[in-house]
Motif scaffolding. Structure first.
Motif, PDB file in Angstrom:
ATOM      1  N   PHE A 130       0.902  -1.233   0.117  1.00 28.14           N
ATOM      2  CA  PHE A 130       0.000  -0.011  -0.041  1.00 28.14           C
ATOM      3  C   PHE A 130       0.776   1.139   0.022  1.00 28.14           C
ATOM      4  N   TYR A 131       0.172   2.368  -0.707  1.00 26.44           N
ATOM      5  CA  TYR A 131       0.937   3.611  -0.473  1.00 26.44           C
ATOM      6  C   TYR A 131      -0.258   4.660  -0.038  1.00 26.44           C
ATOM      7  N   ARG A 132       0.113   5.090   1.092  1.00 31.32           N
ATOM      8  CA  ARG A 132      -0.982   6.117   1.727  1.00 31.32           C
ATOM      9  C   ARG A 132      -2.391   5.707   1.615  1.00 31.32           C
ATOM     10  N   GLY A 133      -2.614   4.419   1.931  1.00 32.17           N
ATOM     11  CA  GLY A 133      -3.931   3.922   1.934  1.00 32.17           C
ATOM     12  C   GLY A 133      -4.322   3.469   0.629  1.00 32.17           C
ATOM     13  N   TRP A 134      -3.794   3.620  -0.576  1.00 34.03           N
ATOM     14  CA  TRP A 134      -4.006   2.935  -1.651  1.00 34.03           C
ATOM     15  C   TRP A 134      -3.442   1.638  -1.938  1.00 34.03           C
ATOM     16  N   ASP A 210      -9.898   2.395  -4.023  1.00 33.75           N
ATOM     17  CA  ASP A 210      -9.000   2.411  -3.114  1.00 33.75           C
ATOM     18  C   ASP A 210      -7.647   1.772  -3.725  1.00 33.75           C
ATOM     19  N   SER A 234      -7.225   5.706  -8.576  1.00 30.72           N
ATOM     20  CA  SER A 234      -6.205   6.682  -8.607  1.00 30.72           C
ATOM     21  C   SER A 234      -5.119   6.133  -9.783  1.00 30.72           C
ATOM     22  N   GLU A 298      -0.741  17.961  -4.114  1.00 32.41           N
ATOM     23  CA  GLU A 298       0.703  17.455  -3.972  1.00 32.41           C
ATOM     24  C   GLU A 298       0.866  16.957  -2.419  1.00 32.41           C
ATOM     25  N   GLU A 299       0.088  17.354  -1.355  1.00 35.29           N
ATOM     26  CA  GLU A 299       0.129  17.058   0.107  1.00 35.29           C
ATOM     27  C   GLU A 299      -0.519  15.454  -0.049  1.00 35.29           C
ATOM     28  N   ASP A 300      -1.442  15.207  -0.824  1.00 36.61           N
ATOM     29  CA  ASP A 300      -1.810  13.840  -0.947  1.00 36.61           C
ATOM     30  C   ASP A 300      -0.737  12.902  -1.387  1.00 36.61           C
ATOM     31  N   ALA A 301       0.416  13.163  -2.210  1.00 36.03           N
ATOM     32  CA  ALA A 301       1.215  12.491  -2.999  1.00 36.03           C
ATOM     33  C   ALA A 301       2.240  13.276  -3.376  1.00 36.03           C
ATOM     34  N   GLU A 305       7.587  11.291  -4.191  1.00 36.61           N
ATOM     35  CA  GLU A 305       7.272   9.934  -3.473  1.00 36.61           C
ATOM     36  C   GLU A 305       6.681   9.134  -4.895  1.00 36.61           C
TER      37      GLU A 305
END
Length: 399
Positions: A130-134, A210, A234, A298-301, A305
């Motif tokens: 996972f990456y930040r919940g994804w 997700d 996404s 940008e703050e989401d990903a 990163e």
């Protein structure tokens, strides 16, 4: 001179039969019966080679790809008997009976079984999934060499070449893969001439909100990207260097907001999709990478990163290597002689690969390590020879 048939040891060890037990633990007997029923193939009367037996036989062909067809069947028959699973079978003589039984089974039941069984494996505690919940996913295509038979040539076709003709017909397959576990959860197949984008669109119903889908330049076009957007997942796609994106707003992390238009409508500024563009280079290389993502904040990903994350897409290439060079003999064509049996065999390979990946994931979670750290080759060897009793199938598979 006739070739000597490759065989297993004259006397099977108990651990050999546990290969079948482990397979039944991932591909349950009940799931197989349900797939046969969905395809109108529910057993009315048992023949010498029941369809249930043949389905597991097709999967095991990939685990014992260098062993003769009759020898693989003998191993499975004795395995069912050792596990005390009721499977009435008659005496098998020659390859003709096996081929007829495989033709009765067809490929639709194997495809249905794959679709019912092969689901995402990763759990919240799976390292690297996972990456930040994804949930990280990848999509890509590959090809398989097929036996040089006229029916295969007519159905699948051959790759073009500058002179003469290529050695083998080829099948094209595009898959959707869970990156953290390398589990293939979706597969579309067709002739060599069928493009990856065409096949990929058939996999889009598997995407969920997700998920974060990574794709290379072959998929970085407006028609495919716009279809992926509709799924709610996404996206992070690499795009060709000659594609133009206006810098509508430069963000602090170095990425910029833009709009993705279909080629014919770029001047009219219609039907555009908001995207964020990330450009970067790898130290020591002159190649410039360009990514577009549907994650606009940008703050989401952060760009740095996502740039590092994109290269996880190569996990799907490693999965193809596992399929083509470690389950199948390197450089060898698939065994089957007709298009329907080719597709049947292909789904057998996919189910065998998923079984191994499932067992690797179980071991990785138990030991709290990244599934990438465990050897696929060793897992194949263990599955074929040294499975422990912990992998016996549930009691409902038979007594």
């Amino acid at each position: 001179m006739a070739r000597t048939k490759a065989q297993l040891a004259d006397n099977f060890r108990e651990s050999d039969f546990l290969t079948l037990a482990s397979l039944l633990g991932v591909v349950p007997f009940e799931a197989l019966c349900n797939a046969l029923t969905k395809c109108g193939l529910a057993t009315q009367r048992y023949r010498k080679l029941p369809l249930e037996l043949m389905a597991y036989y097709v999967i095991c062909l990939s685990l014992y790809s260098s062993i003769s067809l009759q020898e693989v069947l003998r191993c499975i028959l004795e395995g069912f008997d050792w596990l005390k699973i009721k499977m009435p079978c008659g005496e098998i003589k020659g390859r003709g009976g096996i081929s007829r039984a495989r033709n009765r089974l067809g490929y639709k039941a194997m495809q249905c079984l794959f679709e019912d069984v092969c689901k995402p494996l990763a759990q919240p505690d799976t390292i690297g999934a996972f990456y930040r919940g994804w949930r990280l996913m990848a999509i890509d295509g590959t090809t398989f060499d097929l036996p040089d038979e006229q029916r295969n040539h007519d159905f699948f076709g051959r790759p073009p070449c500058s002179r003469g003709k290529t050695a083998f017909p080829q099948l094209r397959m595009t898959t959707l893969l869970e990156i953290g576990t390398r589990a293939i959860i979706g597969a579309a197949h067709g002739p060599y001439s069928e493009g990856e984008n065409t096949q990929g669109k058939r996999l889009l119903p598997l995407l969920q909100k997700d998920m974060l889908l990574l794709a290379d330049r072959g998929f970085g076009c407006y028609p495919f990207f716009s279809e992926c957007i509709k799924t709610g997942a996404s996206l992070v796609f690499r795009i060709r260097s000659n594609m133009k994106f206006a810098k509508e707003k430069i963000l602090p992390d170095g990425s910029f907001l833009s709009t993705f238009y279909p080629g014919a409508e770029q001047r009219k500024k219609t039907n555009g999709i908001p995207v964020r563009v990330i450009e970067y280079a790898i130290k020591g290389s002159s190649e410039k990478y360009r990514l577009i993502t549907s994650i606009l904040k940008e703050e989401d990903a952060p760009a740095s990163e996502l740039a590092a994350l994109y290269h996880e897409r190569w996990e799907i290439e490693l999965a193809y290597d596992e399929l083509k060079n470690h389950l199948k003999q390197p450089g060898a064509a698939l065994r089957s002689k007709t298009p329907e049996l080719i597709i049947q065999e292909l789904f057998g390979y996919l189910l065998a690969h998923y079984t191994i990946r499932s067992l690797i994931h179980q071991a990785a979670r138990k030991n709290k390590v990244d599934p990438d750290r465990l050897s696929f080759i060793n897992a194949v060897r263990i599955l074929c020879r040294k499975i422990t009793a912990a992998h016996f199938p549930p009691q409902t598979t038979g007594n």
